[in-house]
Design an enzyme around this catalytic site. Structure first.
Site, short mmCIF file in Angstrom:
data_model
loop_
_atom_site.label_atom_id
_atom_site.label_comp_id
_atom_site.label_asym_id
_atom_site.label_seq_id
_atom_site.Cartn_x
_atom_site.Cartn_y
_atom_site.Cartn_z
N HIS A 148 36.58 41.91 44.66
CA HIS A 148 37.21 41.81 43.36
C HIS A 148 36.46 42.60 42.29
CE1 HIS A 148 34.10 38.94 41.97
NE2 HIS A 148 34.17 38.45 43.21
N ASP A 149 37.22 43.26 41.45
CA ASP A 149 36.72 43.97 40.27
C ASP A 149 35.91 45.22 40.58
OD1 ASP A 149 37.67 41.97 38.22
OD2 ASP A 149 36.34 40.67 39.39
N GLY A 166 31.51 41.95 44.73
CA GLY A 166 32.29 42.03 43.51
C GLY A 166 31.62 42.84 42.41
#
Length: 265
Positions: A121-122, A139
């Site tokens: 994520h991200d 992440g």
């Protein structure tokens, strides 16, 4: 009409260009958009709020746009954005972002992503990168253009990897890697400038010499990091460098100013 295999499941709300191909037993969710001439192989799942550009090729068994592997995620409509002309090999996993960050995971253009690569994520990945088999990003990782991650390289969350950097095989990376630097080992250590990579990109001899001088200033001069930053600023302003050479030194210097986890040194 898109070329969809009869066994594939494509939600009626998904937006696929008429030239998109979807292979057998693949699943495309309702919030997915896929651009022209992209090819989705068999047994691929694309879900979440995912936008995929043109001329991408996804090989079999990848999971694209699934929920972030983050306990803080509470069902928010975060996103995954994939650019153009990317090759994504087998068993890759790309997750959407979280509201604790920008809310979006991004992959740029012209990237070569080998099998079993994970983009958490991200993550923000630039263009023209190469990820070898089993390279893994935790992440919030940022990867610059033209960077190369070798097989089984593992990157700690919030790390940044600069443009044209090279991360060696089985490297455990817990700090930032400045542009043009080659790192390897567990824990990672700086091994020199990614000479072969920048030669292949067409860098001239004066540009390479400027990058080597910048590297030696940071890694071989005995200066503290703050002293090295000041020295790099002076090098970037030198009239002896052409515009490109000065820009490369400034990129090195700017990266040091924004490194959040300290640099591999």
């Amino acid at each position: 009409m898109a070329l969809i295999h009869p066994s594939a499941i494509v939600d009626p709300k998904a937006q696929l260009d008429s030239s998109v191909e979807v292979g057998a037993f693949s699943i495309i969710g309702p919030h997915v958009r896929i651009g022209a001439r992209s090819v989705i192989g068999p047994h691929v799942v694309i879900e979440g709020h995912t936008t995929i550009g043109e001329d991408n090729k996804f090989f079999q068994f990848s999971s694209i746009g699934a929920a972030p592997q983050d306990k803080k995620w509470a069902g928010e409509a975060t996103r995954l954005e994939v650019g153009d002309r990317n090759t994504v090999r087998e068993f890759c996993t790309f997750n959407t972002g979280t509201v604790q960050d920008a809310g979006v995971t991004r992959l740029g253009n012209d990237n070569w992503i080998s099998a079993y690569v994970h983009l958490a994520h991200d993550c923000q990945v630039g263009s023209n990168t190469i990820f070898s088999n089993n390279a893994q990003l935790a992440g919030h990782v940022v990867v610059g253009d033209w960077a190369i991650l070798s097989g089984y390289a593992g990157v700690h969350q919030f790390c940044k990897i600069g443009e044209h950097a090279f991360v060696g095989m089985y490297t455990s990376l817990t700090q930032d890697v400045p542009p043009f630097v080659l790192v390897s080992g567990n824990p990672a250590g700086a091994r020199g400038v990614n000479i072969e990579g920048i030669k292949r990109r067409g860098f001239t001899r004066p540009q390479i010499d400027a990058i080597r001088t910048a590297y030696k200033t940071v890694y071989r001069s005995g200066l503290t990091l703050e002293e090295a930053k000041a020295a790099l600023a002076g090098q970037a302003a030198s009239e002896e460098l052409d515009a490109d050479g000065a820009a490369h030194v400034r990129a090195f210097c700017d990266f040091l100013e924004t490194a959040s986890r300290g640099i591999v040194r």
